[in-house]
Write a protein that holds these residues in place. Structure first.
Motif, PDB file in Angstrom:
ATOM      1  N   ARG A  93      30.443  44.113  40.562  1.00  0.00           N
ATOM      2  CA  ARG A  93      28.997  44.605  39.865  1.00  0.00           C
ATOM      3  C   ARG A  93      29.292  46.133  39.687  1.00  0.00           C
ATOM      4  O   ARG A  93      29.762  46.978  40.406  1.00  0.00           O
ATOM      5  CB  ARG A  93      27.963  44.689  41.409  1.00  0.00           C
ATOM      6  N   THR A 123      22.582  46.333  44.476  1.00  0.00           N
ATOM      7  CA  THR A 123      22.639  44.685  44.216  1.00  0.00           C
ATOM      8  C   THR A 123      21.638  44.179  43.681  1.00  0.00           C
ATOM      9  O   THR A 123      21.294  43.107  43.296  1.00  0.00           O
ATOM     10  CB  THR A 123      22.566  44.203  45.809  1.00  0.00           C
ATOM     11  N   SER A 124      20.495  45.135  43.271  1.00  0.00           N
ATOM     12  CA  SER A 124      19.296  44.528  42.538  1.00  0.00           C
ATOM     13  C   SER A 124      18.569  45.778  41.885  1.00  0.00           C
ATOM     14  O   SER A 124      19.046  46.765  42.180  1.00  0.00           O
ATOM     15  CB  SER A 124      18.274  43.924  43.579  1.00  0.00           C
ATOM     16  N   GLU A 203      26.131  40.531  50.886  1.00  0.00           N
ATOM     17  CA  GLU A 203      24.942  41.267  50.374  1.00  0.00           C
ATOM     18  C   GLU A 203      25.154  42.709  51.076  1.00  0.00           C
ATOM     19  O   GLU A 203      25.302  42.591  52.512  1.00  0.00           O
ATOM     20  CB  GLU A 203      23.902  40.293  50.723  1.00  0.00           C
ATOM     21  N   ASN A 206      20.911  48.557  49.004  1.00  0.00           N
ATOM     22  CA  ASN A 206      21.114  49.221  48.034  1.00  0.00           C
ATOM     23  C   ASN A 206      21.622  50.694  48.297  1.00  0.00           C
ATOM     24  O   ASN A 206      20.966  51.184  49.364  1.00  0.00           O
ATOM     25  CB  ASN A 206      20.013  49.325  46.931  1.00  0.00           C
ATOM     26  N   ALA A 228      19.183  46.153  37.317  1.00  0.00           N
ATOM     27  CA  ALA A 228      20.063  45.396  38.016  1.00  0.00           C
ATOM     28  C   ALA A 228      21.453  45.607  37.597  1.00  0.00           C
ATOM     29  O   ALA A 228      21.601  45.482  36.356  1.00  0.00           O
ATOM     30  CB  ALA A 228      19.609  43.915  37.910  1.00  0.00           C
TER      31      ALA A 228
END
Length: 480
Positions: A93, A123-124, A203, A206, A228
């Motif tokens: 990511r 992560t988002s 997970e 953030n 994202a």
């Protein structure tokens, strides 16, 4: 008596007998370790062409190919799943910098933040507007931090990375809205690339790390807009070679010499020099693995145990290469007697004073391994000492930790823990003391031969309470 026995072993290694009253000497092959050879290899590994060897990057891949080529030139045997390479598959990511905006406000005053010093681990998508930032306190009820913006500070002179990492793991569990990390080494905990091994679900909260130490008063507010992250798959490679042992039985046991070949990439916003060349961290360790491997391959009588030469990817972003090897060992852990990990052995201009003809080993009293290198140092003019200020604290800060967690006596050997240009743009190959590094490398090479010829491997020190978990891990891999 001890040095007389050492002498006899070395005379045998050299392939010639000497009178008992002569001074013990180092096998001739070890004396081929050359300052000029180290300089030549490092001037490439730490060159601008490789653009700071970030994990992942084309520069990192170039470095891997170069290391493999040097192992091949030396005649060391390949030990990966693809020639000299052990390949890990990851999902990465990366930040989406489109419309990315971060603002910090303290007491109504903006705190300037250079985009090149920002390391998002997201992560988002996230939108926060003037959110209050809460300083982390270990005494705080963790549940009260859910949905909040939490500040973790990592200040210069506080190298308690293990405790800091534990705080991050605890915060990840309670899912704050955002973890804000500030400090000189903040990028170590939130790189611009978030890797997850393929097939693994991981997970985390953030997080934004800001490298450097912003001036933060009693009150702090944060505004953040970020889209994202972008995802793709990548292949990363440890580079592994082996010098097979000569003893019919002991050849199936292993001594590891390791270093990490990655660094932290570039700073696009910098004026002039934009590349973190990482000559000392850890180009010096990388080229020393190459040079020592090349020298020991020339030994006329090979050591009894096999010696493995390995360089890891991804140390700077969380020890990914060493943790991958620990999860997928090429050589049986129960047959691996030691790991000697090299970190920052080229610069002698330490912030603790000049470091000439000496070196230190992390976790000095954790096992008997340092004693072997003290003996090697006595024969090569290198003093191996216990750095009482930082030695234990730095034990967990490099790739040796992944092997120690499996019970292998594993330590890092360094010339300077801290020095000008540490993780800075000025860590260039021209600043290395190559004559001193060559001398240290000869000591390391000799210590490896001594370990490889020893009938027993180093042992954890049960009298030191810090080793309890390592002793337990060793027992798990050596059931009676």
């Amino acid at each position: 008596m001890r040095f007389f026995l050492i002498f006899l072993a070395f005379a045998s290694l050299a392939g010639s007998a000497e009178p008992a009253n002569t001074t013990p000497r180092v096998p001739a092959a070890i004396n081929t370790i050359s300052a000029n050879s180290l300089r030549g290899n490092l001037s490439f590994i730490a060159s601008d062409l490789l653009e700071g060897r970030y994990t992942p990057s084309p520069g990192l891949d170039l470095a891997a190919e170069y290391i493999a080529a040097q192992f091949r030139r030396a005649g060391l045997a390949p030990a990966g799943d693809d020639g000299y390479f052990q390949t890990g598959s990851y999902v990465i990511r990366e930040p989406n910098w489109n419309q990315f905006d971060l603002k910090l406000d303290s007491g109504g005053k903006d705190i300037p933040v250079d985009k090149g010093d920002i390391y998002p681990r997201l992560t988002s998508a996230i939108d926060l507007d003037n959110a209050a930032v809460i300083r982390f306190d270990p005494q705080t009820n963790m549940a009260d931090l859910q949905g909040k913006v939490v500040l973790l500070e990592l200040l210069t002179g506080q190298p308690k990375f293990a405790a800091f990492a534990r705080s991050l793991r605890e915060l990840d569990k309670v899912k704050p809205a955002l973890i804000l990390v500030v400090g000189a080494s903040a990028g170590r905990f939130a790189s611009r690339s978030q890797l997850t091994e393929a097939g693994e679900s991981k997970e985390a909260a953030n997080m934004i790390a800001v490298r450097g130490t912003p001036l933060i008063g009693d009150t702090l507010h944060l505004s953040l807009h970020a889209e994202a992250p972008l995802e793709r798959t990548v292949k990363l490679r440890n580079v592994i070679a082996v010098l097979p042992g000569s003893d019919p039985i002991l050849k199936d046991s292993y001594v590891l010499l390791t270093a990490h070949y990655d660094h932290i990439g570039t700073k696009p916003s910098a004026v002039g020099d934009k590349i973190y060349n990482g000559a000392n961290d850890d180009g010096s360790g990388t080229v020393s693995v190459i040079e020592i491997g090349s020298a020991l391959a020339r030994l006329r009588t090979k050591p009894k145990r096999s010696i493995v030469f390995m360089t890891f990817y991804g140390e700077e972003i969380g020890g990914f290469g060493s943790r991958y090897y620990a999860a997928h060992p090429v050589f049986p852990i129960e047959k691996t007697i030691a790991d000697v990990n090299l970190e920052q052995i080229g610069r002698t201009d330490s912030t603790e004073g000049p470091q000439i003809a000496n070196a230190t080993i992390t976790g000095f009293t954790f096992s008997s391994l340092p004693a072997t290198f003290q003996a090697a140092g006595a024969l090569t003019g290198i003093k191996i000492y216990n750095n009482l200020k930082n030695g234990d604290a730095y034990f967990s800060r490099s790739d040796n930790q992944a092997l120690a967690n499996l019970g292998v006596p594993a330590h890092s050997l360094s010339t300077a823990f801290d020095y000008p240009d540490y993780h800075g743009l000025g860590d260039h190959w021209e600043k290395i003391d190559y004559d001193n590094m060559a001398k240290v490398d000869r000591m390391i090479a000799l210590g490896l031969v001594m370990l490889a010829n020893s009938p027993t491997g180093p042992k954890w020190n049960a009298a030191n309470p810090k080793t309890a978990k390592y002793i337990e891990a060793w027992k798990q891999h050596h059931p009676k």
